[in-house]
Structures are given as C-alpha cells and as structure tokens.
Motif scaffolding. Structure first.
Motif, mmCIF file in Angstrom:
data_model
loop_
_atom_site.group_PDB
_atom_site.id
_atom_site.type_symbol
_atom_site.label_atom_id
_atom_site.label_comp_id
_atom_site.label_asym_id
_atom_site.label_seq_id
_atom_site.Cartn_x
_atom_site.Cartn_y
_atom_site.Cartn_z
ATOM 1 N N VAL A 191 -0.606 5.716 3.339
ATOM 2 C CA VAL A 191 -0.686 6.129 1.936
ATOM 3 C C VAL A 191 -0.604 7.651 1.826
ATOM 4 N N TRP B 296 2.047 10.501 -0.022
ATOM 5 C CA TRP B 296 1.642 11.587 -0.913
ATOM 6 C C TRP B 296 2.335 12.896 -0.553
ATOM 7 N N ASP C 53 0.824 -1.222 0.000
ATOM 8 C CA ASP C 53 0.000 0.000 0.000
ATOM 9 C C ASP C 53 0.854 1.266 0.000
ATOM 10 N N TYR D 134 3.336 1.631 -3.274
ATOM 11 C CA TYR D 134 2.699 2.044 -4.529
ATOM 12 C C TYR D 134 1.667 3.152 -4.336
ATOM 13 N N ALA D 135 1.801 3.916 -3.237
ATOM 14 C CA ALA D 135 0.816 4.957 -2.918
ATOM 15 C C ALA D 135 0.784 6.083 -3.938
ATOM 16 N N THR D 136 1.858 6.263 -4.690
ATOM 17 C CA THR D 136 1.907 7.350 -5.671
ATOM 18 C C THR D 136 1.927 6.840 -7.112
ATOM 19 N N THR D 137 1.758 5.540 -7.295
ATOM 20 C CA THR D 137 1.793 4.956 -8.644
ATOM 21 C C THR D 137 0.426 5.091 -9.314
ATOM 22 N N ARG E 245 -2.537 3.528 -7.211
ATOM 23 C CA ARG E 245 -2.960 4.455 -6.155
ATOM 24 C C ARG E 245 -4.478 4.486 -6.054
#
Length: 393
Positions: A205, A209, A137, A140-143, A147
């Motif tokens: 997450v 960001w 989580d 990959y929070a900004t993918t 996201r």
C-alpha cells in the motif's frame, strides 16, 4: 481451484473443530466465556479462510451483485478474528478478578466491533467499482475512504496480533506441558500475522502512495494467511487435547505390564463399564487398566525378592545404565519373577518356597516406567530363568 485448496482445507479443519465444540457450547448456555471465545475464534477463523479463497471472492461478488463485497467481508472477518484472539487470550489466562477479565473482554469486543462498523461504512462511502480478486489492497491504496479502510483493518489486525503474541509468549514461561506448547504455537502463529501479513500489505500500500509498484508483497501476505490462522487455532486446541493425549499415551504404555500380570490368579475381576465407541472415556479406561495391574501385583507381593532386584540392578549398572534406569529395570525384573513364581503355584503359595521375610521387597516405581522396562533383556532373561527353575522344581 488449485489456489483455493489451501484456504478451503484450512478453513474446513477450523470449522470442523468448531462443530466438535458446539455441543459443549450449547450445554454451557453462554455461561462459559472461555468456551464461547474458543468457538468464536474457530468460527471466525474458518470464515476468513473460506471467504478469502479466490473462487469464494468471485462467488460472493456475483451472488450479491456488489463489486468487491467479498473484500470488505474478509476485512470485517479478519478484524473480528483479531478481537476474538485478544478476548480468548484474556479468558484463557483468567485471573483472580473474573469481573476485570469480563470487563476487558467487553471493551475489546466493543472496540473491534466498532472497527468492523467503520470498515463497512468506509467501503460504502468509497468507490471500488473495479473488481479485484487478489490485489484489492494495492489497487485501491490511493482511493479515498477505501484507503482509510485498508489502513484501519491492517492496524487493528497488527495491534491484536502483537498483543496476543506477547501475552502468550510471556505466559508460556510460567507454565509447563501441553499448555506451554500450545501457547508458543499460538505466539508463533500471531507473529506470522504481525511480522509477515501486516508488513507485506502495508508495504504494498505504501509503495502505491509513493508511485511505486510492489504488488508481489500482496502474494506474500496471502501465502501466510492460511498457515498462520491454522497455527493460532491449533495452538489453542493443543492444551484442550493435552490431558486426553497424555491419558491415551499412558494407557498404551501400560499394555505390556497388563499382559505380563495376566496369568496371576486370585485377583478380583475388574468392574468394567460399558463405554460406547463414540465416547472414548480414556480416563475411565486408564483407571480400569491401572486397577487391573495393581490388583495382580498385590497378589504377587509375597514373592517379591530383593535378591532378584539387586541382581537385576547390578546387571543394568554393568551395562552402563543410569541409576534411575537400573532401579526401574530391577523392579520390573522383580515383578516379572514374582508373576512366574505365583503362576507356578497356581495361586496356592505352596511351591516353590517363598523367600525369607528379610529378602522380600516392595516396589515404588511408576507403573508406566516398569511397563517399558519389561522390554529389557535383563528382565526377559530373569523371567525366563525363573520360569525354567519353577518348571523343574
């Protein structure tokens, strides 16, 4: 493997509970929405826990050859669990309008089914080519697309948890017994989802960001997964087991009274049905025991003596017992003395002489209460004294 134990144990218990319900589900042939909802929740809940174990994540990724396929599988199962939770609560509570309940259930299934499809689509569109066992989580929070997939499953899960928790808690104020207990356990389980798992994941997450790192929140979220899922599932099971457990307790409570009236002769032999050990029909066994006791008490009713009852009641009150407790002890003493008197005559009603008509009394207390009162020193003393007097007569 140590990190897997809690997941496998909890998931295995839920799967076992589902398998125990499977024969009834097959017999219902899909007509029982409540039973179907219970089985769906248990099965999906077991799937979430068994798939979320670290070893299972690695295994799924290796077997399929798709990096992080285990992550999206867990998210789809968790979203399905969310939808199954609402459907189960709707059918559990029911209502006068069955069609409305079915309609709401179908709408919920459609919404959460769509969410599952969208989650799979977003995973396919995104790029998650670096395997993450426990920090997917936050990593990959900004993918792009990944996201959105994470946010979608967390929001769907939070909405379901909040809705189910509120419904169960409000409903618990309207009912009693094991249903009330089960509802509150379910509400607490969903509250752990809503107040523990979801904020922790979103916090980790959101931190990514802003450029921060709060990955420890993911560990907190994972730590709440197994206990909260088990609480929810156990809460749904408690009311189903409630009547059986109450029957088992009452059967056990009546055991002292059944032993106490055993010497009474002249009662009809109880009709006993052969019950296989794998089908412990507690209700039938309880009925047989109650009948056994009642038949023997009826045989002894001519020996009920109000003077013994009054004596026992006075002694109990002198010992600081409450009015209710004293009344139960008094009736237990009266029955115990009547059994001793009847046994002394061998059922012939010849010796000793029965009490005069005005002195006779009837009992009115619950058999289980009387059975417990047999342990009272007052009852034991009166029973022992009656046995001595009849032996010397």
């Amino acid at each position: 493997m140590n990190g897997d134990f809690g997941f496998y144990l909890s998931g295995g218990l839920l799967l076992l509970a589902c398998l125990l319900k499977l024969p009834a589900l097959i017999r219902a042939r899909g007509r029982d929405w409540l039973l179907s909802s219970i089985c769906a929740l248990l099965l999906v809940g077991a799937g979430v826990l068994l798939t979320a174990a670290p070893s299972s994540i690695v295994f799924l990724n290796r077997v399929t050859g798709v990096t992080n396929i285990a992550a999206v599988s867990v998210y789809i199962l968790l979203t399905s669990f969310s939808g199954a939770s609402i459907v189960l609560v709707l059918n559990w509570r029911g209502g006068p309008d069955v069609k409305q309940t079915r309609r709401l259930s179908r709408i919920t299934i459609a919404i959460y089914g769509t969410c599952c499809v969208v989650i799979a689509g977003l995973f396919w569109l995104g790029n998650a080519d670096v395997e993450q066992i426990s920090k997917f989580d936050s990593y990959y929070a900004t993918t792009p697309f990944i996201r959105e997939m994470i946010v979608l499953y967390v929001l769907a899960h939070a909405a379901a948890s909040l809705t189910a928790s509120r419904l169960c808690w409000r409903w618990s104020h309207e009912v009693r017994g094991t249903l009330r207990t089960g509802l509150r356990v379910v509400a607490v389980g969903y509250l752990m989802h809503y107040a523990g798992y979801d904020p922790a994941v979103m916090g980790a997450v959101a931190a990514r960001w802003t450029g921060a790192n709060c990955d420890f929140l993911i560990d907190i979220a994972r730590a709440t997964t197994a206990p909260s899922a088990v609480l929810v599932s156990v809460g749904f099971i408690i009311p189903l087991l409630g009547p059986r457990s109450e029957e088992a307790v009452r059967y056990w409570q009546l055991a002292p009274l059944a032993r106490a009236v055993r010497p009474v002769q002249g009662a009809p032999s109880p009709v006993t049905l052969s019950i296989p050990w794998w089908k412990p029909n507690l209700r039938l066994r309880l009925t047989q025991r109650q009948t056994y006791i009642s038949d023997r008490i009826v045989i002894c009713r001519d020996y009920f003596d109000i003077r013994i009852r009054n004596e026992a009641r006075a002694a109990a009150l002198a010992g600081k017992a409450t009015e209710e407790a004293a009344a139960v002890i008094a009736e237990a003493a009266m029955i115990a003395a009547a059994v001793e008197l009847h046994r002394s005559t061998n059922g012939q009603n010849s010796l000793p002489p029965r009490p005069a008509e005005p002195a006779r009394a009837a009992f009115s207390r619950d058999l289980a209460h009387i059975s417990r009162a047999l342990r009272s020193p007052i009852v034991k003393d009166i029973s022992r004294r009656t046995r001595t007097e009849t032996a010397g007569a």
